[in-house]
Write a protein that holds these residues in place. Structure first.
Motif, mmCIF file in Angstrom:
data_model
loop_
_atom_site.group_PDB
_atom_site.id
_atom_site.type_symbol
_atom_site.label_atom_id
_atom_site.label_comp_id
_atom_site.label_asym_id
_atom_site.label_seq_id
_atom_site.Cartn_x
_atom_site.Cartn_y
_atom_site.Cartn_z
ATOM 1 N N ASP A 170 -7.013 4.251 9.211
ATOM 2 C CA ASP A 170 -8.234 3.406 8.998
ATOM 3 C C ASP A 170 -8.037 2.274 7.985
ATOM 4 O O ASP A 170 -8.774 2.061 7.324
ATOM 5 C CB ASP A 170 -9.389 4.318 8.656
ATOM 6 N N ASN A 171 -6.626 1.745 7.931
ATOM 7 C CA ASN A 171 -6.297 0.480 6.944
ATOM 8 C C ASN A 171 -6.365 0.932 5.618
ATOM 9 O O ASN A 171 -6.388 0.058 4.703
ATOM 10 C CB ASN A 171 -7.296 -0.578 7.395
ATOM 11 N N ASN A 172 -6.532 2.217 5.145
ATOM 12 C CA ASN A 172 -6.316 2.824 3.854
ATOM 13 C C ASN A 172 -5.258 3.682 3.388
ATOM 14 O O ASN A 172 -4.555 4.271 4.416
ATOM 15 C CB ASN A 172 -7.528 3.625 3.598
ATOM 16 N N LEU A 173 -4.710 3.404 2.539
ATOM 17 C CA LEU A 173 -3.250 4.246 2.139
ATOM 18 C C LEU A 173 -3.501 5.443 1.984
ATOM 19 O O LEU A 173 -4.668 5.924 1.314
ATOM 20 C CB LEU A 173 -2.803 3.433 0.936
ATOM 21 N N GLN A 174 -2.552 6.202 2.710
ATOM 22 C CA GLN A 174 -2.629 7.782 2.372
ATOM 23 C C GLN A 174 -1.032 8.214 2.114
ATOM 24 O O GLN A 174 -0.223 7.473 2.827
ATOM 25 C CB GLN A 174 -3.407 8.402 3.565
ATOM 26 N N ILE A 175 -0.931 9.182 1.244
ATOM 27 C CA ILE A 175 0.393 9.411 1.121
ATOM 28 C C ILE A 175 0.435 10.971 1.161
ATOM 29 O O ILE A 175 -0.377 11.693 0.765
ATOM 30 C CB ILE A 175 0.480 9.046 -0.496
ATOM 31 N N PHE A 176 1.400 11.436 1.683
ATOM 32 C CA PHE A 176 1.596 13.030 2.053
ATOM 33 C C PHE A 176 2.814 13.655 1.322
ATOM 34 O O PHE A 176 4.014 13.028 1.248
ATOM 35 C CB PHE A 176 1.871 13.322 3.732
ATOM 36 N N ARG A 177 2.560 14.671 0.820
ATOM 37 C CA ARG A 177 3.559 15.284 -0.183
ATOM 38 C C ARG A 177 4.763 15.950 1.133
ATOM 39 O O ARG A 177 4.482 15.951 2.352
ATOM 40 C CB ARG A 177 2.883 16.628 -0.678
ATOM 41 N N PRO A 178 5.919 16.255 0.642
ATOM 42 C CA PRO A 178 6.747 16.803 1.505
ATOM 43 C C PRO A 178 6.421 18.029 2.179
ATOM 44 O O PRO A 178 6.883 18.098 3.473
ATOM 45 C CB PRO A 178 7.976 17.237 0.662
ATOM 46 N N ASP A 179 5.327 18.963 2.055
ATOM 47 C CA ASP A 179 4.841 19.805 2.740
ATOM 48 C C ASP A 179 3.768 19.448 3.474
ATOM 49 O O ASP A 179 3.417 20.335 4.281
ATOM 50 C CB ASP A 179 4.489 20.926 1.988
ATOM 51 N N GLY A 180 3.537 18.174 3.776
ATOM 52 C CA GLY A 180 2.501 17.669 4.723
ATOM 53 C C GLY A 180 1.147 17.633 3.974
ATOM 54 O O GLY A 180 0.189 17.037 4.866
ATOM 55 N N GLN A 181 0.960 17.950 3.029
ATOM 56 C CA GLN A 181 -0.473 17.932 2.461
ATOM 57 C C GLN A 181 -0.662 16.526 1.841
ATOM 58 O O GLN A 181 0.174 16.087 1.183
ATOM 59 C CB GLN A 181 -0.529 18.940 1.303
ATOM 60 N N ARG A 182 -1.959 15.926 2.221
ATOM 61 C CA ARG A 182 -2.173 14.710 1.724
ATOM 62 C C ARG A 182 -2.367 14.496 0.105
ATOM 63 O O ARG A 182 -3.114 15.389 -0.378
ATOM 64 C CB ARG A 182 -3.373 14.050 2.370
ATOM 65 N N PHE A 183 -1.976 13.663 -0.490
ATOM 66 C CA PHE A 183 -2.517 13.363 -1.898
ATOM 67 C C PHE A 183 -4.103 13.494 -2.109
ATOM 68 O O PHE A 183 -4.687 12.879 -1.372
ATOM 69 C CB PHE A 183 -2.102 11.887 -2.469
ATOM 70 N N LEU A 184 -4.497 14.258 -3.035
ATOM 71 C CA LEU A 184 -6.099 14.355 -3.040
ATOM 72 C C LEU A 184 -6.455 13.982 -4.322
ATOM 73 O O LEU A 184 -5.723 13.808 -5.189
ATOM 74 C CB LEU A 184 -6.297 15.984 -2.980
ATOM 75 N N SER A 185 -7.582 13.333 -4.540
ATOM 76 C CA SER A 185 -8.206 13.173 -5.481
ATOM 77 C C SER A 185 -8.801 14.175 -6.264
ATOM 78 O O SER A 185 -8.752 15.373 -5.875
ATOM 79 C CB SER A 185 -9.596 12.102 -5.225
ATOM 80 N N TYR A 186 -9.139 14.172 -7.775
ATOM 81 C CA TYR A 186 -9.577 15.083 -8.429
ATOM 82 C C TYR A 186 -10.819 15.734 -7.667
ATOM 83 O O TYR A 186 -10.868 16.927 -7.977
ATOM 84 C CB TYR A 186 -9.960 14.595 -9.805
ATOM 85 N N LEU A 187 -11.611 15.048 -7.419
ATOM 86 C CA LEU A 187 -12.856 15.658 -6.783
ATOM 87 C C LEU A 187 -12.545 16.402 -5.544
ATOM 88 O O LEU A 187 -13.062 17.375 -5.409
ATOM 89 C CB LEU A 187 -13.860 14.368 -6.249
ATOM 90 N N GLU A 188 -11.874 16.013 -4.692
ATOM 91 C CA GLU A 188 -11.226 16.833 -3.605
ATOM 92 C C GLU A 188 -10.349 18.089 -3.995
ATOM 93 O O GLU A 188 -10.741 18.889 -3.396
ATOM 94 C CB GLU A 188 -10.321 15.955 -2.756
ATOM 95 N N LEU A 189 -9.676 18.015 -4.811
ATOM 96 C CA LEU A 189 -8.972 19.008 -5.627
ATOM 97 C C LEU A 189 -9.980 19.935 -6.064
ATOM 98 O O LEU A 189 -9.942 21.433 -5.876
ATOM 99 C CB LEU A 189 -8.069 18.712 -6.485
ATOM 100 N N ASP A 190 -11.069 19.625 -6.849
ATOM 101 C CA ASP A 190 -12.157 20.351 -7.433
ATOM 102 C C ASP A 190 -12.889 21.285 -6.176
ATOM 103 O O ASP A 190 -13.283 22.223 -6.393
ATOM 104 C CB ASP A 190 -13.036 19.557 -8.176
#
Length: 243
Positions: A170-190
């Protein structure tokens, strides 16, 4: 050509730890810098010889305290983790950051970005990634011999050094780890941590309930055995063979 100053002069040079510039010009830029930096910390948490830094001044040449850059995020393979006031390359086995990230802000000028590109190309950066959150434009360069060459297709690109994958969703940068998990913000991790805690609590309660039911069934069995023994004793007392 870089002119090296005499050792006696070099030892007296001060390399400031700050360029007196803010880490970010706005919240969008700041959040992206933190997102990339902290997720790379997590990705390489178990590798003691991968150093990740954000907004840290990098001095590539001893004796020159003017020639410097502070990438929004940089990754150095082959150098130990730890606190640094700045990255003095000659004190780091002369290893330059191999990967750098820059997040554009409205205050970035084309002249500044060209100067950064030339700096990174000159001093050995292998991968350079640039993202503009306002235009959602993602650009990358990969070193080929002595030159940083632009990557033709960044969507779906996998970093050779980091193993991470870049996507525009959706025109927003998303980055994925080698295991396929998306980079998550602190809020999402919490939020994930809280969900995991809730699942663990539910599992604990289920286990306790199962144990409680087992104890109840065992107690009922013991009560029934006691009642049976009491009946046997009563029958024997009356001269009746319970068997």
């Amino acid at each position: 050509m870089v002119t090296q100053l005499p050792p006696s002069s070099q030892s007296n040079i001060i390399y400031p730890d700050s360029d007196e510039q803010p880490m970010a010009d706005n919240t969008k830029q700041f959040e992206l810098i933190v997102l990339i930096k902290k997720n790379l910390d997590l990705l390489f948490a178990d590798d003691a010889n991968v150093f990740v830094a954000g907004d840290l001044l990098w001095y590539p040449v001893e004796g020159n305290n003017v020639n410097r850059r502070a990438p929004d995020v940089m990754v150095v393979f082959g150098r130990p983790k730890g606190d640094r006031g700045s990255y003095l390359q000659w004190q780091e086995d002369n290893i330059p950051p191999q990967v750098v990230f820059e997040i554009l802000s409205p205050g970035n000028r084309a002249k500044d970005m060209i100067a950064k590109y030339k700096f990174y190309q000159r001093y050995g950066v292998e991968e350079y990634y640039l993202y503009d959150p306002d235009t959602e434009e993602l650009t990358g360069w990969l070193r080929s011999e002595d030159e940083l060459q632009e990557i033709e297709q960044m969507v779906g690109w996998v970093s050779p050094r980091l193993g991470i994958r870049f996507e525009l969703v959706d025109n927003n940068l998303q980055i994925f780890r080698p295991d396929g998990q998306r980079f998550l913000s602190y809020l999402e991790l919490d939020q994930l941590r809280q969900q995991e805690c809730q699942r663990a609590e539910q599992e604990r309660q289920r286990a306790e309930n199962a144990e409680s039911r087992l104890l109840e069934e065992r107690q009922r069995a013991e009560n029934a055995e006691a009642e049976l023994e009491a009946l046997r004793a009563l029958l024997k007392a009356r001269g009746i063979d319970p068997d």
